[in-house]
Design an enzyme around this catalytic site. Structure first.
Site, short mmCIF file in Angstrom:
data_model
loop_
_atom_site.label_atom_id
_atom_site.label_comp_id
_atom_site.label_asym_id
_atom_site.label_seq_id
_atom_site.Cartn_x
_atom_site.Cartn_y
_atom_site.Cartn_z
N TYR A 1 -2.95 -0.32 10.55
CA TYR A 1 -2.88 -0.83 9.19
C TYR A 1 -1.63 -0.31 8.49
O TYR A 1 -0.88 -1.07 7.87
CB TYR A 1 -4.14 -0.43 8.42
CG TYR A 1 -4.08 -0.73 6.93
CD1 TYR A 1 -4.36 -2.00 6.45
CD2 TYR A 1 -3.77 0.27 6.01
CE1 TYR A 1 -4.31 -2.28 5.09
CE2 TYR A 1 -3.73 0.01 4.66
CZ TYR A 1 -3.99 -1.26 4.20
OH TYR A 1 -3.93 -1.53 2.85
N LYS B 1 1.64 -2.41 7.07
CA LYS B 1 2.08 -2.39 5.68
C LYS B 1 3.53 -1.92 5.56
O LYS B 1 4.25 -2.35 4.65
CB LYS B 1 1.15 -1.50 4.85
CG LYS B 1 -0.23 -2.10 4.61
CD LYS B 1 -0.16 -3.41 3.85
CE LYS B 1 -1.54 -3.96 3.51
NZ LYS B 1 -1.49 -5.23 2.74
N SER C 1 0.84 -1.19 0.00
CA SER C 1 0.00 0.00 0.00
C SER C 1 0.88 1.24 0.00
O SER C 1 2.05 1.19 0.43
CB SER C 1 -0.90 0.01 1.24
OG SER C 1 -1.59 1.24 1.38
#
Length: 234
Positions: free
Chosen positions: A143, A147, A130
């Protein structure tokens, strides 16, 4: 790596980016596509082989290895997210749960299938990352952190798997129109466009794909006098 005649396994293949990967792999002539999901009944795409797999469960990963010994391309797509910052009361619990799927399960799958890729000629490993690997505005703090860790993991795997001639590709993108970004009022790419660019990069032998304009802008700005990672993404 060429997709035609490849045997691919896609995690989280019942919806979103995973489903788009499975569909595009078939379109490009993959010989077999294992579509992995916690509930194999949720895999409804014709032409794929549904595979029961919760990537957080070592026994199910071992079962997948036993059933899919012909894999030449592993796509680690399964991932989860939850809004919230790191100072929230439940942030440690949330971070552990997200890291289990987004980092440790990618490591688990990669370790499990690395010998299979080697035995089948090297093949390729594609990790769905991402733009949040590089920027963390706090709205999806755990999150983003997961990542970042998965990006570092991908770079390490690329070096470790070099001797067995396994291509390792990291896919970075911003917002994609999937269930994961439902409720975010921002411009979004289609899963199909992201997947097409990812597989184009894979077939071109790339190590990294920046799949949309925002991701390219963020990456290019990381070495600016005021680098992009010091500020929320916008």
């Amino acid at each position: 790596m060429k997709i035609e005649n490849a045997v691919a396994l896609v995690t989280g293949a019942n919806r979103g980016i995973g489903l788009a990967f499975a569909r595009e792999l078939l379109n490009r002539g993959a010989r077999k596509v294992y579509a992995a999901a916690r509930d194999p009944a949720s895999v409804t795409l014709p032409g794929v082989q549904a595979l029961k797999l919760d990537v957080t469960k070592p026994d199910e990963v071992a079962s997948a290895v036993a059933q899919a010994g012909d894999v030449t391309l592993l796509i680690n797509n399964a991932g989860i997210a939850q809004p919230g910052g790191l100072l929230a009361d439940d942030s440690e619990e949330v971070a552990r749960r997200i890291f289990e799927t987004n980092f440790f399960s990618v490591l688990r799958m990669s370790k499990a299938f690395a010998p299979i890729l080697k035995d089948n000629g090297g093949g390729a490993l594609l990790n769905v990352l991402s733009v949040a690997s590089w920027v963390n505005g706090g709205e999806l703090a755990a999150y983003s952190a997961s990542k970042s860790a998965a990006w570092s993991l991908t770079n390490a795997l690329r070096n470790e798997l070099l001797t067995q001639k396994t291509q390792v590709l990291g896919l970075h993108m911003a917002y994609v129109d999937t269930d994961l970004t439902r409720g975010f009022d921002v411009p979004k790419s289609s899963p199909e466009k992201i997947v097409q660019r990812a597989l184009d990069g894979l077939e071109a032998g790339l190590d990294e794909v920046l799949a949309d304009e925002l991701t390219m802008l963020v990456k290019n700005g990381m070495t600016a006098p005021t680098p992009t990672y010091l500020h929320p993404m916008g």
